[in-house]
Design a protein around this motif. Structure first.
Motif, PDB file in Angstrom:
ATOM      1  N   LEU A  74       0.334  -1.136   0.083  1.00  0.00           N
ATOM      2  CA  LEU A  74      -0.100   0.002  -0.250  1.00  0.00           C
ATOM      3  C   LEU A  74       1.014   1.492   0.031  1.00  0.00           C
ATOM      4  CD1 LEU A  74      -2.702  -1.183   2.702  1.00  0.00           C
ATOM      5  CD2 LEU A  74      -3.024  -0.706   0.500  1.00  0.00           C
ATOM      6  N   ASN A  75       0.418   2.367  -1.560  1.00  0.00           N
ATOM      7  CA  ASN A  75       1.359   3.293  -0.550  1.00  0.00           C
ATOM      8  C   ASN A  75       0.612   4.262   0.466  1.00  0.00           C
ATOM      9  OD1 ASN A  75      -0.879   4.621  -1.692  1.00  0.00           O
ATOM     10  ND2 ASN A  75      -0.444   4.301  -4.040  1.00  0.00           N
ATOM     11  N   ALA A  76       1.609   5.257   0.844  1.00  0.00           N
ATOM     12  CA  ALA A  76       0.797   5.953   1.633  1.00  0.00           C
ATOM     13  C   ALA A  76      -0.662   6.668   1.713  1.00  0.00           C
ATOM     14  CB  ALA A  76       1.806   7.648   1.883  1.00  0.00           C
ATOM     15  N   ARG A  77      -1.379   7.242   0.647  1.00  0.00           N
ATOM     16  CA  ARG A  77      -2.783   7.682  -0.125  1.00  0.00           C
ATOM     17  C   ARG A  77      -3.871   6.765   0.643  1.00  0.00           C
ATOM     18  NH1 ARG A  77      -5.542  10.876  -4.538  1.00  0.00           N
ATOM     19  NH2 ARG A  77      -7.625  11.176  -3.338  1.00  0.00           N
ATOM     20  N   GLN A  78      -3.465   4.796   0.849  1.00  0.00           N
ATOM     21  CA  GLN A  78      -3.695   4.304   0.395  1.00  0.00           C
ATOM     22  C   GLN A  78      -3.930   3.529   1.543  1.00  0.00           C
ATOM     23  OE1 GLN A  78      -2.102   1.409  -1.868  1.00  0.00           O
ATOM     24  NE2 GLN A  78      -3.628   1.331  -4.007  1.00  0.00           N
ATOM     25  N   GLN A  79      -2.456   3.666   2.953  1.00  0.00           N
ATOM     26  CA  GLN A  79      -2.764   3.449   3.953  1.00  0.00           C
ATOM     27  C   GLN A  79      -3.891   4.699   5.019  1.00  0.00           C
ATOM     28  OE1 GLN A  79       1.330   3.262   5.275  1.00  0.00           O
ATOM     29  NE2 GLN A  79       2.036   1.297   4.006  1.00  0.00           N
ATOM     30  N   GLU A  80      -3.554   6.008   4.557  1.00  0.00           N
ATOM     31  CA  GLU A  80      -4.106   6.672   5.066  1.00  0.00           C
ATOM     32  C   GLU A  80      -5.873   7.199   4.938  1.00  0.00           C
ATOM     33  OE1 GLU A  80      -2.947  10.467   3.423  1.00  0.00           O
ATOM     34  OE2 GLU A  80      -0.631  10.356   3.867  1.00  0.00           O
ATOM     35  N   THR A  81      -6.215   6.532   3.686  1.00  0.00           N
ATOM     36  CA  THR A  81      -7.941   6.137   3.268  1.00  0.00           C
ATOM     37  C   THR A  81      -8.407   4.476   4.110  1.00  0.00           C
ATOM     38  OG1 THR A  81      -7.052   6.816   1.399  1.00  0.00           O
ATOM     39  CG2 THR A  81      -8.713   5.048   1.439  1.00  0.00           C
ATOM     40  N   ALA A 102      -1.810  -5.614   6.039  1.00  0.00           N
ATOM     41  CA  ALA A 102      -0.923  -6.348   4.656  1.00  0.00           C
ATOM     42  C   ALA A 102      -2.575  -6.363   3.784  1.00  0.00           C
ATOM     43  CB  ALA A 102      -0.829  -7.597   4.624  1.00  0.00           C
ATOM     44  N   ALA A 103      -2.018  -5.765   1.966  1.00  0.00           N
ATOM     45  CA  ALA A 103      -2.633  -6.490   1.080  1.00  0.00           C
ATOM     46  C   ALA A 103      -2.183  -7.214  -0.153  1.00  0.00           C
ATOM     47  CB  ALA A 103      -2.845  -4.754   0.255  1.00  0.00           C
ATOM     48  N   ALA A 104      -3.713  -7.568  -0.765  1.00  0.00           N
ATOM     49  CA  ALA A 104      -3.911  -8.663  -1.914  1.00  0.00           C
ATOM     50  C   ALA A 104      -4.616  -7.563  -2.711  1.00  0.00           C
ATOM     51  CB  ALA A 104      -4.176  -9.539  -1.583  1.00  0.00           C
ATOM     52  N   ARG A 105      -4.332  -7.447  -4.177  1.00  0.00           N
ATOM     53  CA  ARG A 105      -4.532  -7.228  -5.732  1.00  0.00           C
ATOM     54  C   ARG A 105      -5.559  -8.086  -5.660  1.00  0.00           C
ATOM     55  NH1 ARG A 105      -5.251  -2.513  -7.495  1.00  0.00           N
ATOM     56  NH2 ARG A 105      -3.219  -2.061  -6.936  1.00  0.00           N
ATOM     57  N   THR A 106      -7.290  -8.713  -5.603  1.00  0.00           N
ATOM     58  CA  THR A 106      -8.422  -9.220  -6.565  1.00  0.00           C
ATOM     59  C   THR A 106      -7.922  -8.571  -8.588  1.00  0.00           C
ATOM     60  OG1 THR A 106     -10.051  -7.297  -7.030  1.00  0.00           O
ATOM     61  CG2 THR A 106      -9.588  -9.426  -4.677  1.00  0.00           C
ATOM     62  N   ARG A 107      -8.387  -9.842  -9.256  1.00  0.00           N
ATOM     63  CA  ARG A 107      -8.538  -9.709 -10.721  1.00  0.00           C
ATOM     64  C   ARG A 107      -9.271  -8.738 -10.691  1.00  0.00           C
ATOM     65  NH1 ARG A 107     -10.076 -15.158 -13.101  1.00  0.00           N
ATOM     66  NH2 ARG A 107     -11.497 -15.377 -11.543  1.00  0.00           N
ATOM     67  N   ARG A 108     -10.359  -7.990 -10.022  1.00  0.00           N
ATOM     68  CA  ARG A 108     -11.717  -6.695 -10.106  1.00  0.00           C
ATOM     69  C   ARG A 108     -10.132  -5.658 -10.395  1.00  0.00           C
ATOM     70  NH1 ARG A 108     -16.322  -9.964  -7.802  1.00  0.00           N
ATOM     71  NH2 ARG A 108     -16.680 -11.427  -9.536  1.00  0.00           N
ATOM     72  N   GLY A 109      -9.627  -6.195  -9.657  1.00  0.00           N
ATOM     73  CA  GLY A 109      -8.759  -4.972  -9.722  1.00  0.00           C
ATOM     74  C   GLY A 109      -9.045  -4.304  -8.552  1.00  0.00           C
ATOM     75  N   SER A 110      -9.645  -4.783  -7.195  1.00  0.00           N
ATOM     76  CA  SER A 110     -10.104  -3.929  -5.881  1.00  0.00           C
ATOM     77  C   SER A 110      -8.823  -4.516  -4.531  1.00  0.00           C
ATOM     78  CB  SER A 110     -11.500  -4.599  -4.465  1.00  0.00           C
ATOM     79  OG  SER A 110     -12.094  -4.278  -6.137  1.00  0.00           O
ATOM     80  N   VAL A 135     -12.389  -3.328   1.973  1.00  0.00           N
ATOM     81  CA  VAL A 135     -11.497  -2.878   0.752  1.00  0.00           C
ATOM     82  C   VAL A 135     -11.194  -1.992   0.490  1.00  0.00           C
ATOM     83  CG1 VAL A 135     -12.238  -3.823  -1.898  1.00  0.00           C
ATOM     84  CG2 VAL A 135     -13.481  -5.598   0.079  1.00  0.00           C
ATOM     85  N   LEU A 136     -10.343  -1.831  -0.396  1.00  0.00           N
ATOM     86  CA  LEU A 136     -10.291  -0.814  -0.591  1.00  0.00           C
ATOM     87  C   LEU A 136     -10.733  -0.566  -2.663  1.00  0.00           C
ATOM     88  CD1 LEU A 136      -8.393   1.691  -0.182  1.00  0.00           C
ATOM     89  CD2 LEU A 136      -6.294   1.072  -0.882  1.00  0.00           C
ATOM     90  N   THR A 137     -11.142   0.705  -2.362  1.00  0.00           N
ATOM     91  CA  THR A 137     -11.950   0.191  -4.108  1.00  0.00           C
ATOM     92  C   THR A 137     -10.741   0.782  -4.660  1.00  0.00           C
ATOM     93  OG1 THR A 137     -12.410   3.035  -4.100  1.00  0.00           O
ATOM     94  CG2 THR A 137     -14.361   1.136  -3.255  1.00  0.00           C
ATOM     95  N   PRO A 138     -11.005   0.787  -6.261  1.00  0.00           N
ATOM     96  CA  PRO A 138     -10.064   0.499  -7.242  1.00  0.00           C
ATOM     97  C   PRO A 138     -10.139   2.686  -8.389  1.00  0.00           C
ATOM     98  CG  PRO A 138     -11.558  -0.019  -8.529  1.00  0.00           C
ATOM     99  CD  PRO A 138     -11.565  -0.521  -7.338  1.00  0.00           C
ATOM    100  N   ALA A 142     -10.680   9.617  -6.136  1.00  0.00           N
ATOM    101  CA  ALA A 142     -11.311   9.345  -4.545  1.00  0.00           C
ATOM    102  C   ALA A 142     -10.810   7.843  -4.080  1.00  0.00           C
ATOM    103  CB  ALA A 142     -12.669   9.442  -4.485  1.00  0.00           C
ATOM    104  N   PRO A 143     -10.001   7.244  -3.307  1.00  0.00           N
ATOM    105  CA  PRO A 143     -10.091   5.595  -3.215  1.00  0.00           C
ATOM    106  C   PRO A 143     -11.150   6.002  -1.733  1.00  0.00           C
ATOM    107  CG  PRO A 143      -8.189   6.524  -2.460  1.00  0.00           C
ATOM    108  CD  PRO A 143      -8.601   7.744  -3.812  1.00  0.00           C
ATOM    109  N   GLU A 144     -12.459   4.043  -1.407  1.00  0.00           N
ATOM    110  CA  GLU A 144     -12.088   4.332  -0.520  1.00  0.00           C
ATOM    111  C   GLU A 144     -11.619   2.907  -0.199  1.00  0.00           C
ATOM    112  OE1 GLU A 144     -17.456   4.811   1.044  1.00  0.00           O
ATOM    113  OE2 GLU A 144     -16.368   4.304  -1.810  1.00  0.00           O
TER     114      GLU A 144
END
Length: 170
Positions: A74-81, A102-110, A135-138, A142-144
């Motif tokens: 995760l980058n800094a922005r994703q961690q903040e989100t 820890a994070a994992a990207r799915t085939r759908r991009g989430s 789940v972190l939206t792709p 405006a990630p959520e």
């Protein structure tokens, strides 16, 4: 001993023979017994529910397996989100402290994110670390972060940890 009417009052006689040390012990035991029924797990987080529009999604069909994702950092922005998303569910958001994520990207991009959080509970006591998953939206603009669950202990914690392993995030 006689009361005002001259009758014998046995409760006063019993009390007179009891030392203050014995009274303190009896009061302590009585308080422990009364409070033992009231002690419950008081986690630092509120019960998590999916919010709209996610709450309107249908349940996964029976037998659906979890697709493992590819591990990502995760980058800094994703961690903040992620932190902002989890804090919404904390009883005392400023007291929230985070452990490893820890994070994992799915085939759908989430991105499935698993981590640990602690904070102060209702009594103001720092609760033990509790795992979370979401789940972190792709959306890059405006990630959520949608919290799926935070589990303090017992079977819910074991199930959440299993989800994190199956998703590939841990």
């Amino acid at each position: 001993m006689n009361n005002e009417t001259g009758d014998h009052d046995p409760s006063v006689a019993e009390c007179r023979g009891t030392s203050s040390y014995e009274w303190g012990g009896k009061i302590f035991i009585a308080l422990c017994v009364m409070l033992s029924g009231c002690v419950q797990s008081d986690p630092a987080h509120l019960p998590v529910t999916l919010q709209p529009p996610y709450s309107a999604l249908p349940d996964a069909p029976a037998g659906t397996t979890i697709e493992p994702g590819t591990s990502v950092k995760l980058n800094a922005r994703q961690q903040e989100t992620v932190i902002a998303g989890v804090r919404k569910w904390m009883k005392d958001p400023p007291s929230a402290s985070f452990g490893a994520m820890a994070a994992a990207r799915t085939r759908r991009g989430s991105i499935v994110v698993c981590g640990e959080v602690t904070g102060r509970n209702t009594a103001g006591v720092l609760a033990p670390m509790a795992p979370f998953i979401g789940v972190l939206t792709p959306s890059p603009s405006a990630p959520e972060f949608v919290v799926v669950d935070i589990a303090a202990d017992g079977k819910p914690r074991a199930e959440l940890e299993a989800l994190c392993r199956k998703s590939g995030a841990v």
